[in-house]
Design a protein around this motif. Sequence first.
Motif, PDB file in Angstrom:
ATOM      1  N   ALA A 134      36.933  31.196  32.289  1.00  0.00           N
ATOM      2  CA  ALA A 134      36.209  32.388  32.737  1.00  0.00           C
ATOM      3  C   ALA A 134      36.133  33.396  31.593  1.00  0.00           C
ATOM      4  CB  ALA A 134      36.900  33.018  33.938  1.00  0.00           C
ATOM      5  N   PRO A 135      35.053  34.186  31.514  1.00  0.00           N
ATOM      6  CA  PRO A 135      34.958  35.188  30.443  1.00  0.00           C
ATOM      7  C   PRO A 135      36.058  36.233  30.567  1.00  0.00           C
ATOM      8  CG  PRO A 135      33.217  35.500  32.074  1.00  0.00           C
ATOM      9  CD  PRO A 135      33.873  34.213  32.406  1.00  0.00           C
ATOM     10  N   ASN A 136      36.560  36.679  29.420  1.00  0.00           N
ATOM     11  CA  ASN A 136      37.678  37.638  29.441  1.00  0.00           C
ATOM     12  C   ASN A 136      37.245  39.040  29.065  1.00  0.00           C
ATOM     13  OD1 ASN A 136      37.188  37.260  26.747  1.00  0.00           O
ATOM     14  ND2 ASN A 136      39.342  37.053  26.161  1.00  0.00           N
ATOM     15  N   GLN A 137      35.935  39.323  29.123  1.00  0.00           N
ATOM     16  CA  GLN A 137      35.452  40.680  28.891  1.00  0.00           C
ATOM     17  C   GLN A 137      35.551  41.465  30.190  1.00  0.00           C
ATOM     18  OE1 GLN A 137      32.279  41.174  26.091  1.00  0.00           O
ATOM     19  NE2 GLN A 137      31.220  42.660  27.395  1.00  0.00           N
ATOM     20  N   ALA A 138      36.150  42.652  30.112  1.00  0.00           N
ATOM     21  CA  ALA A 138      36.440  43.407  31.336  1.00  0.00           C
ATOM     22  C   ALA A 138      35.168  43.761  32.101  1.00  0.00           C
ATOM     23  CB  ALA A 138      37.225  44.667  31.009  1.00  0.00           C
ATOM     24  N   ILE A 139      34.130  44.186  31.381  1.00  0.00           N
ATOM     25  CA  ILE A 139      32.861  44.562  32.010  1.00  0.00           C
ATOM     26  C   ILE A 139      31.762  43.744  31.343  1.00  0.00           C
ATOM     27  CG2 ILE A 139      31.303  46.459  32.591  1.00  0.00           C
ATOM     28  CD1 ILE A 139      33.687  48.352  32.036  1.00  0.00           C
ATOM     29  N   LEU A 140      31.111  42.905  32.118  1.00  0.00           N
ATOM     30  CA  LEU A 140      30.159  41.971  31.529  1.00  0.00           C
ATOM     31  C   LEU A 140      29.052  41.655  32.529  1.00  0.00           C
ATOM     32  CD1 LEU A 140      29.319  39.880  29.337  1.00  0.00           C
ATOM     33  CD2 LEU A 140      30.841  38.256  30.498  1.00  0.00           C
ATOM     34  N   ILE A 141      27.817  41.684  32.039  1.00  0.00           N
ATOM     35  CA  ILE A 141      26.673  41.202  32.817  1.00  0.00           C
ATOM     36  C   ILE A 141      26.228  39.901  32.162  1.00  0.00           C
ATOM     37  CG2 ILE A 141      24.351  41.722  33.662  1.00  0.00           C
ATOM     38  CD1 ILE A 141      25.024  44.693  33.301  1.00  0.00           C
ATOM     39  N   ASP A 142      26.659  38.802  32.742  1.00  0.00           N
ATOM     40  CA  ASP A 142      26.438  37.475  32.160  1.00  0.00           C
ATOM     41  C   ASP A 142      25.120  36.915  32.688  1.00  0.00           C
ATOM     42  OD1 ASP A 142      26.595  35.007  31.043  1.00  0.00           O
ATOM     43  OD2 ASP A 142      28.336  34.324  32.197  1.00  0.00           O
ATOM     44  N   MET A 143      24.036  37.132  31.959  1.00  0.00           N
ATOM     45  CA  MET A 143      22.729  36.674  32.407  1.00  0.00           C
ATOM     46  C   MET A 143      22.618  35.148  32.436  1.00  0.00           C
ATOM     47  SD  MET A 143      21.282  39.471  33.207  1.00  0.00           S
ATOM     48  CE  MET A 143      19.533  39.157  33.357  1.00  0.00           C
ATOM     49  N   PRO A 144      23.041  34.413  31.375  1.00  0.00           N
ATOM     50  CA  PRO A 144      22.959  32.942  31.455  1.00  0.00           C
ATOM     51  C   PRO A 144      23.791  32.371  32.607  1.00  0.00           C
ATOM     52  CG  PRO A 144      23.290  33.643  29.181  1.00  0.00           C
ATOM     53  CD  PRO A 144      23.481  34.856  30.034  1.00  0.00           C
ATOM     54  N   GLY A 145      24.981  32.943  32.821  1.00  0.00           N
ATOM     55  CA  GLY A 145      25.831  32.472  33.909  1.00  0.00           C
ATOM     56  C   GLY A 145      25.490  33.084  35.251  1.00  0.00           C
ATOM     57  N   ARG A 146      24.547  34.017  35.254  1.00  0.00           N
ATOM     58  CA  ARG A 146      24.093  34.691  36.483  1.00  0.00           C
ATOM     59  C   ARG A 146      25.259  35.293  37.260  1.00  0.00           C
ATOM     60  NH1 ARG A 146      20.074  30.266  39.030  1.00  0.00           N
ATOM     61  NH2 ARG A 146      21.765  28.911  38.366  1.00  0.00           N
ATOM     62  N   ARG A 147      26.079  36.053  36.545  1.00  0.00           N
ATOM     63  CA  ARG A 147      27.200  36.764  37.164  1.00  0.00           C
ATOM     64  C   ARG A 147      27.320  38.139  36.543  1.00  0.00           C
ATOM     65  NH1 ARG A 147      30.368  32.230  38.439  1.00  0.00           N
ATOM     66  NH2 ARG A 147      28.812  30.725  39.144  1.00  0.00           N
ATOM     67  N   ALA A 148      28.010  39.006  37.266  1.00  0.00           N
ATOM     68  CA  ALA A 148      28.397  40.310  36.731  1.00  0.00           C
ATOM     69  C   ALA A 148      29.882  40.486  36.999  1.00  0.00           C
ATOM     70  CB  ALA A 148      27.591  41.432  37.382  1.00  0.00           C
ATOM     71  N   TYR A 149      30.605  40.966  35.997  1.00  0.00           N
ATOM     72  CA  TYR A 149      32.052  41.121  36.111  1.00  0.00           C
ATOM     73  C   TYR A 149      32.429  42.578  35.863  1.00  0.00           C
ATOM     74  CZ  TYR A 149      31.958  36.042  35.396  1.00  0.00           C
ATOM     75  OH  TYR A 149      31.695  34.700  35.489  1.00  0.00           O
ATOM     76  N   PHE A 150      33.295  43.087  36.710  1.00  0.00           N
ATOM     77  CA  PHE A 150      33.870  44.413  36.505  1.00  0.00           C
ATOM     78  C   PHE A 150      35.345  44.332  36.856  1.00  0.00           C
ATOM     79  CE2 PHE A 150      35.109  48.710  37.719  1.00  0.00           C
ATOM     80  CZ  PHE A 150      34.639  49.431  36.628  1.00  0.00           C
ATOM     81  N   LEU A 151      36.171  44.231  35.822  1.00  0.00           N
ATOM     82  CA  LEU A 151      37.614  44.034  35.995  1.00  0.00           C
ATOM     83  C   LEU A 151      37.867  42.818  36.885  1.00  0.00           C
ATOM     84  CD1 LEU A 151      38.749  47.775  36.321  1.00  0.00           C
ATOM     85  CD2 LEU A 151      38.477  46.390  34.258  1.00  0.00           C
ATOM     86  N   PHE A 152      38.462  43.004  38.048  1.00  0.00           N
ATOM     87  CA  PHE A 152      38.774  41.858  38.906  1.00  0.00           C
ATOM     88  C   PHE A 152      37.636  41.492  39.859  1.00  0.00           C
ATOM     89  CE2 PHE A 152      40.071  45.738  40.986  1.00  0.00           C
ATOM     90  CZ  PHE A 152      39.603  45.597  42.277  1.00  0.00           C
ATOM     91  N   ILE A 153      36.543  42.213  39.819  1.00  0.00           N
ATOM     92  CA  ILE A 153      35.414  41.971  40.725  1.00  0.00           C
ATOM     93  C   ILE A 153      34.384  41.084  40.038  1.00  0.00           C
ATOM     94  CG2 ILE A 153      33.568  43.040  42.061  1.00  0.00           C
ATOM     95  CD1 ILE A 153      35.287  45.584  42.142  1.00  0.00           C
TER      96      ILE A 153
END
Length: 481
Positions: free
Chosen positions: A64-83
């Motif tokens: 899994a990506p380890n960037q705390a805040i990330l909008i992963d367009m290729p993976g079609r996900r958005a990450y914000f800390l644990f969310i």
Amino acid sequence: MDTTQAAPARALHQGEVPIYMETGKAYPRAVKGTFRSLKWWAMTLTLAWWHLAPFLRWDRGPGAPNQAILIDMPGRRAYFLFIEIWPQEVYYLTGILLIAAISLFLMSALAGRVWCGFLCWQTVYTDLFVWVEKAVSGDRSQRIAFDRQPMSVAKFGKKALINLAWAAISAACGIGFTLWFGDAFEQLHDIFTGAASTATYGCIAVIGGFCFLLGGYARERVCVYLCPYSRFQSAMFDEHSLIVTYEAWRGEPGGAARKGQSFEGRGHCVDCRSCVQACPTGIDIRKGNQLACIGCALCIDACDSVMDRYNLPRGLIRYDSSANIEARGKGAKGRFRVIRPRTLIYGGILAVVASVMLFRLVSRPDVDVNVLHERSPLYVQMSDGSIRNGYAYKVLNMKAEDRTFKLSLSGLDGATMDVVGGETKVAQAELRVASDSVGTFRIYVSAPAAALTGKSMVVTFELNGPNRQVRTPTLFAGPEK
């Protein structure tokens, strides 16, 4: 806006004046004081967040990506800390936008255009660009004289230096934007080594180009003509909202004065126009609340410094409500009212939306199912007389571990399933879904023709996993009886 010409008579005594009168470029004068310091702090914090937040790390486990805040367009996900937000949960974006809008309304009802004056990106970058301009060509009077000079080698050199500094800041803004959409360290390396994609460089050019144009050249015209907020912000104010206000009862009748002169029988305004010269949009706050006032309060710092020179009380221009200004004019003591109908409504809506989103986040399932019935054909009658329907069955495994689910049917007697690439003619099938992914299965359901009591029936897929059951009703089509 060039404010070197004589000031027009103030609206307090001369009737209505235009909402905004464009007369040229604004040359804001440097001031010192509480609000100028607050603006420097706001600029530092917002720029630090913009450029440094993508480098924060958050351990989400292997793969899994380890960037705390990330909008992963290729993976079609958005990450914000644990969310982790999936495409199917785009409604969270609606909630975030609604919270942002209501927060802005509440902020405006309480403290006027504090967002515009201290936190808006247009204000932050314009402030930074003006600082660069001052560092190269001097303060207000020097910049006015510099711009009026005929072009020369020295002037061209200074203009080039200013624009190069602006371009560097704009490029940093564009690069900062791209870092939110990929691993920041890798992105930064690729950008400066020429290994980044064309889309990345195009994005930097677009974002940086707009930053350069709006912050360097458009400036106050963005706030006055382009920003929709300035058009309706007054609808969110009331008499108790804190805004930048001129105490007319104390300042008028004003006029020029010498240091040490008695102010007995006259107002405290010495018509020095320091407030106008400090304003980044070039307005005269003495004319009252105006569309072009962004609430930066620099005119307060400018006016307070003049009051200090004349040994007069500070606060001729102050950050206060119109109700308090009026009360003090009548000799009463003003007070700031936080609790009032407007703030209660905005606060209530904000609390409801935030509570709904928080509840949804806390109670969100780690498995979701989507079933699509094949539309053409709706059904096929087999050689043995049975009826077969096709389905695309998708299982969203939102946990960072591989999982096995058991799938069964209910609602249709004698029905069996064929899983393409897997089990056939079974009443219960096993579906294996990789961690943090979507498992897509092609499933055919067959049932005896005698089991159908009409042209269509409802069949329910039951997915069972560890501490989780998902029932999904769908259509089973057949011939008319």
